[in-house]
Design a protein around this motif. Structure first.
Motif, PDB file in Angstrom:
ATOM      1  N   ILE A 166      31.660  32.943  49.006  1.00 15.10           N
ATOM      2  CA  ILE A 166      32.021  33.438  50.226  1.00 15.10           C
ATOM      3  C   ILE A 166      32.043  34.736  50.753  1.00 15.10           C
ATOM      4  O   ILE A 166      31.015  35.325  52.049  1.00 15.10           O
ATOM      5  CB  ILE A 166      33.525  32.871  51.006  1.00 15.10           C
ATOM      6  CG1 ILE A 166      32.985  32.333  52.514  1.00 15.10           C
ATOM      7  CG2 ILE A 166      34.258  33.623  50.443  1.00 15.10           C
ATOM      8  CD1 ILE A 166      34.276  31.764  52.719  1.00 15.10           C
ATOM      9  N   LEU A 167      32.571  35.546  50.256  1.00 20.74           N
ATOM     10  CA  LEU A 167      32.103  37.603  50.558  1.00 20.74           C
ATOM     11  C   LEU A 167      30.723  37.933  50.123  1.00 20.74           C
ATOM     12  O   LEU A 167      30.451  39.156  50.596  1.00 20.74           O
ATOM     13  CB  LEU A 167      33.371  37.498  51.025  1.00 20.74           C
ATOM     14  CG  LEU A 167      34.850  37.093  51.702  1.00 20.74           C
ATOM     15  CD1 LEU A 167      35.799  37.744  51.154  1.00 20.74           C
ATOM     16  CD2 LEU A 167      34.275  37.531  53.097  1.00 20.74           C
TER      17      LEU A 167
ATOM     18  N   PHE C  63      29.710  34.508  55.912  1.00 13.74           N
ATOM     19  CA  PHE C  63      29.330  35.982  56.779  1.00 13.74           C
ATOM     20  C   PHE C  63      30.029  37.037  55.164  1.00 13.74           C
ATOM     21  O   PHE C  63      29.427  36.466  54.769  1.00 13.74           O
ATOM     22  CB  PHE C  63      30.991  35.787  57.634  1.00 13.74           C
ATOM     23  CG  PHE C  63      31.783  34.655  56.729  1.00 13.74           C
ATOM     24  CD1 PHE C  63      32.875  35.094  55.954  1.00 13.74           C
ATOM     25  CD2 PHE C  63      31.793  32.649  57.265  1.00 13.74           C
ATOM     26  CE1 PHE C  63      33.625  34.013  55.626  1.00 13.74           C
ATOM     27  CE2 PHE C  63      32.445  32.416  57.624  1.00 13.74           C
ATOM     28  CZ  PHE C  63      33.624  32.671  56.626  1.00 13.74           C
ATOM     29  N   GLY C  64      29.975  38.144  55.090  1.00 10.59           N
ATOM     30  CA  GLY C  64      30.254  38.968  54.205  1.00 10.59           C
ATOM     31  C   GLY C  64      29.890  40.249  54.294  1.00 10.59           C
ATOM     32  O   GLY C  64      29.333  40.587  53.056  1.00 10.59           O
ATOM     33  N   HIS C  67      31.777  43.051  54.171  1.00  9.01           N
ATOM     34  CA  HIS C  67      32.877  42.769  53.435  1.00  9.01           C
ATOM     35  C   HIS C  67      32.720  44.162  53.207  1.00  9.01           C
ATOM     36  O   HIS C  67      31.916  45.005  52.857  1.00  9.01           O
ATOM     37  CB  HIS C  67      32.914  41.662  52.673  1.00  9.01           C
ATOM     38  CG  HIS C  67      33.068  41.751  51.520  1.00  9.01           C
ATOM     39  ND1 HIS C  67      34.952  41.406  51.739  1.00  9.01           N
ATOM     40  CD2 HIS C  67      33.670  41.985  50.579  1.00  9.01           C
ATOM     41  CE1 HIS C  67      35.607  41.221  50.593  1.00  9.01           C
ATOM     42  NE2 HIS C  67      34.513  41.819  49.951  1.00  9.01           N
ATOM     43  N   ASN C  69      35.476  45.340  51.111  1.00 10.87           N
ATOM     44  CA  ASN C  69      36.532  44.939  50.118  1.00 10.87           C
ATOM     45  C   ASN C  69      37.893  45.633  50.466  1.00 10.87           C
ATOM     46  O   ASN C  69      38.195  46.704  49.690  1.00 10.87           O
ATOM     47  CB  ASN C  69      36.289  45.374  49.057  1.00 10.87           C
ATOM     48  CG  ASN C  69      36.824  44.615  47.923  1.00 10.87           C
ATOM     49  OD1 ASN C  69      37.975  44.124  48.049  1.00 10.87           O
ATOM     50  ND2 ASN C  69      36.553  44.425  46.749  1.00 10.87           N
ATOM     51  N   GLU C  71      40.610  45.334  50.865  1.00 10.03           N
ATOM     52  CA  GLU C  71      42.324  45.020  49.639  1.00 10.03           C
ATOM     53  C   GLU C  71      41.938  45.682  49.054  1.00 10.03           C
ATOM     54  O   GLU C  71      43.109  45.305  48.339  1.00 10.03           O
ATOM     55  CB  GLU C  71      42.009  42.975  49.408  1.00 10.03           C
ATOM     56  CG  GLU C  71      42.145  42.847  50.971  1.00 10.03           C
ATOM     57  CD  GLU C  71      42.839  40.906  50.536  1.00 10.03           C
ATOM     58  OE1 GLU C  71      42.425  40.442  49.909  1.00 10.03           O
ATOM     59  OE2 GLU C  71      42.701  40.176  51.847  1.00 10.03           O
ATOM     60  N   ARG C  88      41.249  49.425  61.323  1.00 11.73           N
ATOM     61  CA  ARG C  88      39.642  48.558  61.275  1.00 11.73           C
ATOM     62  C   ARG C  88      38.885  46.972  61.016  1.00 11.73           C
ATOM     63  O   ARG C  88      37.940  47.045  60.670  1.00 11.73           O
ATOM     64  CB  ARG C  88      38.916  49.800  60.792  1.00 11.73           C
ATOM     65  CG  ARG C  88      38.618  51.233  61.064  1.00 11.73           C
ATOM     66  CD  ARG C  88      38.766  51.760  59.993  1.00 11.73           C
ATOM     67  NE  ARG C  88      38.663  53.005  60.458  1.00 11.73           N
ATOM     68  CZ  ARG C  88      39.779  54.342  61.019  1.00 11.73           C
ATOM     69  NH1 ARG C  88      40.321  54.026  61.369  1.00 11.73           N
ATOM     70  NH2 ARG C  88      39.221  55.825  61.641  1.00 11.73           N
ATOM     71  N   ARG C 353      45.658  38.284  55.857  1.00 17.39           N
ATOM     72  CA  ARG C 353      45.425  37.122  56.841  1.00 17.39           C
ATOM     73  C   ARG C 353      45.044  36.809  58.024  1.00 17.39           C
ATOM     74  O   ARG C 353      45.269  37.150  59.043  1.00 17.39           O
ATOM     75  CB  ARG C 353      47.093  36.024  56.432  1.00 17.39           C
ATOM     76  CG  ARG C 353      47.184  34.436  57.245  1.00 17.39           C
ATOM     77  CD  ARG C 353      46.792  34.031  58.624  1.00 17.39           C
ATOM     78  NE  ARG C 353      46.188  32.378  58.584  1.00 17.39           N
ATOM     79  CZ  ARG C 353      46.356  31.681  59.254  1.00 17.39           C
ATOM     80  NH1 ARG C 353      45.654  33.335  60.294  1.00 17.39           N
ATOM     81  NH2 ARG C 353      46.085  30.811  59.942  1.00 17.39           N
ATOM     82  N   PHE C 357      39.150  34.019  60.524  1.00 17.90           N
ATOM     83  CA  PHE C 357      38.257  33.981  59.255  1.00 17.90           C
ATOM     84  C   PHE C 357      38.674  32.158  59.148  1.00 17.90           C
ATOM     85  O   PHE C 357      37.657  31.622  59.164  1.00 17.90           O
ATOM     86  CB  PHE C 357      39.307  34.192  58.131  1.00 17.90           C
ATOM     87  CG  PHE C 357      38.829  34.283  56.731  1.00 17.90           C
ATOM     88  CD1 PHE C 357      39.369  33.752  55.286  1.00 17.90           C
ATOM     89  CD2 PHE C 357      36.954  34.427  56.729  1.00 17.90           C
ATOM     90  CE1 PHE C 357      38.684  33.664  54.770  1.00 17.90           C
ATOM     91  CE2 PHE C 357      36.716  33.855  55.185  1.00 17.90           C
ATOM     92  CZ  PHE C 357      37.639  33.510  54.352  1.00 17.90           C
ATOM     93  N   ILE C 358      40.093  32.189  59.814  1.00 17.48           N
ATOM     94  CA  ILE C 358      40.646  30.140  59.189  1.00 17.48           C
ATOM     95  C   ILE C 358      39.695  29.812  60.559  1.00 17.48           C
ATOM     96  O   ILE C 358      39.592  28.491  60.287  1.00 17.48           O
ATOM     97  CB  ILE C 358      42.087  30.707  58.484  1.00 17.48           C
ATOM     98  CG1 ILE C 358      42.339  31.914  57.723  1.00 17.48           C
ATOM     99  CG2 ILE C 358      42.523  29.577  58.551  1.00 17.48           C
ATOM    100  CD1 ILE C 358      44.047  31.875  57.401  1.00 17.48           C
ATOM    101  N   VAL C 389      36.860  39.128  60.165  1.00 18.12           N
ATOM    102  CA  VAL C 389      36.783  37.617  59.291  1.00 18.12           C
ATOM    103  C   VAL C 389      36.004  38.225  57.524  1.00 18.12           C
ATOM    104  O   VAL C 389      36.792  37.631  56.606  1.00 18.12           O
ATOM    105  CB  VAL C 389      35.053  37.295  59.597  1.00 18.12           C
ATOM    106  CG1 VAL C 389      34.587  36.364  58.735  1.00 18.12           C
ATOM    107  CG2 VAL C 389      35.441  36.926  60.605  1.00 18.12           C
ATOM    108  N   ASP C 390      35.809  39.128  57.472  1.00 20.44           N
ATOM    109  CA  ASP C 390      34.812  39.725  56.048  1.00 20.44           C
ATOM    110  C   ASP C 390      35.921  40.973  55.700  1.00 20.44           C
ATOM    111  O   ASP C 390      36.288  40.702  54.595  1.00 20.44           O
ATOM    112  CB  ASP C 390      33.606  40.387  56.624  1.00 20.44           C
ATOM    113  CG  ASP C 390      32.791  39.714  56.602  1.00 20.44           C
ATOM    114  OD1 ASP C 390      31.477  40.208  57.029  1.00 20.44           O
ATOM    115  OD2 ASP C 390      33.381  38.567  56.904  1.00 20.44           O
ATOM    116  N   ARG C 391      36.509  41.237  56.209  1.00 15.35           N
ATOM    117  CA  ARG C 391      37.225  42.351  56.178  1.00 15.35           C
ATOM    118  C   ARG C 391      37.190  43.527  55.185  1.00 15.35           C
ATOM    119  O   ARG C 391      37.286  43.834  54.016  1.00 15.35           O
ATOM    120  CB  ARG C 391      38.389  42.242  54.843  1.00 15.35           C
ATOM    121  CG  ARG C 391      39.907  41.893  55.482  1.00 15.35           C
ATOM    122  CD  ARG C 391      40.564  40.908  55.018  1.00 15.35           C
ATOM    123  NE  ARG C 391      39.659  39.207  55.331  1.00 15.35           N
ATOM    124  CZ  ARG C 391      39.111  38.192  54.277  1.00 15.35           C
ATOM    125  NH1 ARG C 391      40.625  38.754  53.316  1.00 15.35           N
ATOM    126  NH2 ARG C 391      38.380  37.650  53.984  1.00 15.35           N
TER     127      ARG C 391
END
Lengths: 213, 197, 391
Positions: A166-167, C63-64, C67, C69, C71, C88, C353, C357-358, C389-391
């Motif tokens: 997905i990402l 999406f992505g 992204h 990353n 996390e 951000r 969370r 996205f959800i 959504v992508d973080r």
């Protein structure tokens, strides 16, 4: 809402054969979790959603966690017979923990306005036995989040309606959020490299003390 | 009647258009760069190093403790400590940074370096018109460009600078009080052992 | 079951227009990629729609593209160092992102927040909600073709709020203001009065905005009955925020969890009846009015005092091993942070969370049967920000 012990007791009665244990959480948040086995997770999830006292109809957060295998040395006091007398001796013991991937579900109830109940499922290892049952048939909110866990951690959710990345893009290999992920060697020049970036830089050229002055 | 609400909406737009000629609240743009918006005092852009007095080398507050370098999230600060020492504002000899570079293209103006600095040596500037033609070296600023005087700091952040000066003056007063020799004792009592400075 | 890495599902190739036969062989379906560069997709967001004429048959969001990353970066940064990165995530609402993260760390480490800091947090969060909902209504109207006029009126108010943020934290959008145990610094003298002036002027703006838009026949024709989200699907799909309340579910985390000091304020939760796009738009207008009420109460009652817990350390926070999940009612929905600590200075696992996205899970269900023009409007009412959504 019932306490976790009451929930576990009723869960064991409702889903026979389910192995549900409580994992304590030592932080001040007090959010203890329930570890469930993969075989009965789907039936247990349905029961949690449909039980009239719990009605956990809202799955808020689905996370993956990577626990690589680590060996710790623990000091344990053991009673041993030394020189004919029984004394307590301190022994060091190697303790192995980890070696699995984990999926964590935070469940709330919109009907009853209570929660959270934290569910955990663990895979058998991090290499090839990485399957877990998907809980998307029970809570649709898990659909995208389980895809994300598959993408970033590598857990394969069986029963997911559309399991693909997905990402990251579809042809990407490897799973970036794992602790042993190795980044591709695509270093670009930057003027103030530190620590890990500096180590990567040294492979490509000799960084001078920055400030060409 | 059909279209009544659309006409009401057009009336609102017409009112805004007409009033934008007379009311400042309706016309919210200014002719930059001829006019500039006055910015609040707390505004922050990129960091700079503060020096007391006139000499950017002797008065530099930074002692190269490298705490800002460690705490900076994108790691855009690069410090090399000096080998010798120079006296700081209380007279104590301290290291100083031989090299202090900040990569402005990486800096995200989060102000964490300012918060963690124990010596009030690095503060946030308000200068944002920093465009340059060289993508890499043009945005890498060195110690000489970063060091700005305390008078400049008072100009851009007066309240903050006044508070910092008060705190540093109190520290200086404490250091001076400790350095003064012990007062002479009255002759009846035996002379006390000299306290270490 | 198709293997996970196969591209058997439709909509995997970008930019390609294909003709796909319906099973049964009658007619032809058209696959269009409403690609990542699109003025109405609120960021780098792609939708692969399969059309039967003008009607949507299938829709897959892709999406992505943004992204970063976040996390994994957080696993290599200290707890304090992650705070500017949370700005951000949903870059419109940096104050609420900061608060959610600070709440999670405070739960994990057992820190206490003084009262003035709690009031400041509520004031800044409700100001954030005001400017987010105003911008959203503006963007929704722009997607419908109103060419920016309502958006610019909303931005006029937003600028006043951003000036307040700049005066208190130093930056307009990336505020980095909350800390573990309170706020970074106190409001400068005169800030509370300036905030009162902005808040008191807000209802006049809302009246003008509603006079411009809410009964407009074009808007009603384009949004009423479009993108209906049934109640049970919304709950099961984990939809939160104004989108959930527009479908008639009374679930607002400010009332359910009562985090911070929200139980001291009197405010109502507006609910929608139909769950369509018009309801989602009206819910946001009504929520802005409720936020003004909360702000007036908070600005009236804010006590003097410290804004930072005196026992909290700025650097070197090492919470004891354990985990915590904390959530707040962000303007877009439920924003939660899940942190696992192993006793070190960096978190072991850091998870965001993201509400946008959800909320996208149900995009396909809402768009099926509508035209392509409606897809843009429905996506606008979901309120996504790709940073989240992508973080």
């Amino acid at each position: 809402m019932d306490t976790l012990e009451q929930i576990v007791a009723r869960a064991r009665a409702a889903v026979p054969g389910a192995q549900v244990t409580i994992l304590p959480n030592e932080s001040p948040s007090g959010q203890h979790s329930l570890l469930v086995d993969a075989a009965h997770a789907l039936a247990l999830a349905r029961w949690l959603r449909d039980d009239p006292d719990l009605r956990l109809d809202y799955c808020s957060n689905v996370t993956g966690v990577d626990w690589p295998e680590v060996e710790r040395v623990e000091k344990v006091r053991v009673k041993k017979v030394v020189d004919g007398a029984e004394t307590e001796v301190e022994e060091t013991r190697k303790v192995r923990s980890g070696g699995y991937l984990e999926a964590v579900y935070h469940l709330y109830s919109m009907h009853k306005r209570h929660g959270p109940v934290v569910l955990r499922m663990r895979t058998e290892n991090r290499a090839d036995r990485v399957q877990l049952p998907s809980l998307t048939p029970v809570w649709r909110s898990a659909e995208f989040q389980e895809r994300e866990i598959y993408d970033l951690f590598g857990i394969v959710f069986e029963g997911h309606p559309d399991l693909r990345r997905i990402l990251m893009w579809d042809e990407f290999k490897d799973h970036p959020m794992r602790k042993d992920y190795v980044e591709p060697d695509d270093y670009e020049w930057e003027p103030t490299p530190h620590d890990a970036v500096l180590a990567k830089a040294r492979k490509h050229f000799t960084p001078t003390t920055s400030s060409g002055a | 009647m059909l279209g009544e609400a659309i006409l009401k909406g057009l009336a609102v737009t017409a009112k805004n258009f007409a009033l934008s000629y007379v009311s400042r609240a309706r016309l919210v743009t200014i002719q930059y760069p001829e006019e500039r918006q006055p910015l609040p005092e707390a505004t922050r852009q990129f960091p700079f190093l503060v020096y007391d007095g006139d000499d950017p080398h002797a008065g530099l507050r930074c002692v190269a403790c490298q705490i800002c370098e460690k705490e900076c999230p994108p790691q855009c600060i690069y410090i090399v400590k000096s080998k010798d020492k120079k006296p700081d504002h209380t007279g104590k000899p301290q290291f100083y940074p031989a090299i202090f570079d900040i990569d402005l293209s990486v800096c995200m103006s989060c102000q964490i370096c300012v918060e963690v600095c124990p010596f009030d040596a690095i503060k946030m500037d308000t200068e944002f018109e920093l465009s340059t033609t060289d993508r890499f070296h043009g945005l890498l600023v060195h110690k000489e460009q970063l060091a700005k005087s305390n008078a400049y700091y008072h100009k851009i952040h007066p309240t903050e600078a006044a508070a910092v000066d008060a705190r540093l003056a109190a520290e200086r007063a404490r250091a001076d009080a400790k350095a003064k020799p012990a007062p002479p004792t009255p002759p009846q009592k035996p002379a006390p052992a000299p306290t270490p400075a | 079951m198709t293997s996970p890495t196969s591209t058997a599902a439709l909509g995997q190739r970008s930019g390609v227009v294909e003709r796909v036969s319906k099973p049964g062989g009658e007619g032809e379906w058209l696959e269009v990629s409403m690609g990542p560069q699109h003025p109405s997709t609120h960021g780098v967001f792609r939708m692969d729609v399969v059309l039967d004429g003008e009607r949507v048959v299938r829709l897959k969001p892709v999406f992505g593209y943004l992204h970063r990353n976040h996390e994994k970066i957080a696993e290599g940064t200290t707890y304090l160092g992650s705070m500017p990165y949370t700005d951000r995530l949903d870059y419109f609402c940096s104050m609420t992102n900061n608060w959610a993260y600070a709440l999670a760390v405070e739960k994990l480490a057992g820190l206490h927040v003084p009262e003035r800091a709690e009031y400041l947090r509520v004031i800044l969060a409700e100001l954030t909600r005001l400017q987010n909902h105003a911008s959203l209504c503006g963007f929704l109207l722009q997607d419908m073709g109103a060419m920016g006029t309502p958006l610019m009126y909303a931005f006029r108010e937003r600028e006043k709020i951003l000036d307040l943020f700049e005066a208190i934290s130093g930056a307009r959008m990336m505020c980095n203001f909350m800390r573990f145990g309170g706020c970074r610094c106190d409001a400068p003298p005169g800030w509370l009065d300036a905030a009162r002036r902005v808040v008191d002027g807000f209802p006049a703006f809302l009246d003008e905005f509603e006079a411009l838009l809410s009964e407009n026949e074009i808007i009603m024709a384009r949004t009423q009955g479009v993108g209906v989200l049934p109640r049970e699907l919304a709950i099961n799909a984990g939809v939160t925020g104004p989108m959930l309340r527009a479908s008639g579910v009374n679930y607002d985390i400010r009332k359910v969890d009562r985090y911070g000091i929200y139980d001291r304020f009197e405010f109502k939760i507006p609910l929608g009846e139909h769950g369509d796009t018009y309801d989602r738009y009206m819910i946001r207008i009504l929520e802005m009015r409720e936020s003004v009420k909360i702000l007036q109460q908070a600005l009236r009652d804010i006590p003097p005092g410290p804004v930072m817990d005196p026992k909290a350390k700025l650097r070197g926070l090492r919470p004891k091993p354990g985990e915590a999940y904390a959530r707040i009612e962000a303007p877009k929905g439920e924003l939660g942070f899940y942190l696992i600590s192993d006793g070190g200075p960096n978190p072991y696992r850091y998870r965001v969370r993201p509400p946008s996205f959800i909320n996208l899970t149900v995009l396909e269900d809402m768009c099926r049967g509508h035209t392509v023009a409606d897809v843009v409007v429905i996506l606008g009412s979901v309120d996504i920000v790709l940073g989240e959504v992508d973080r």
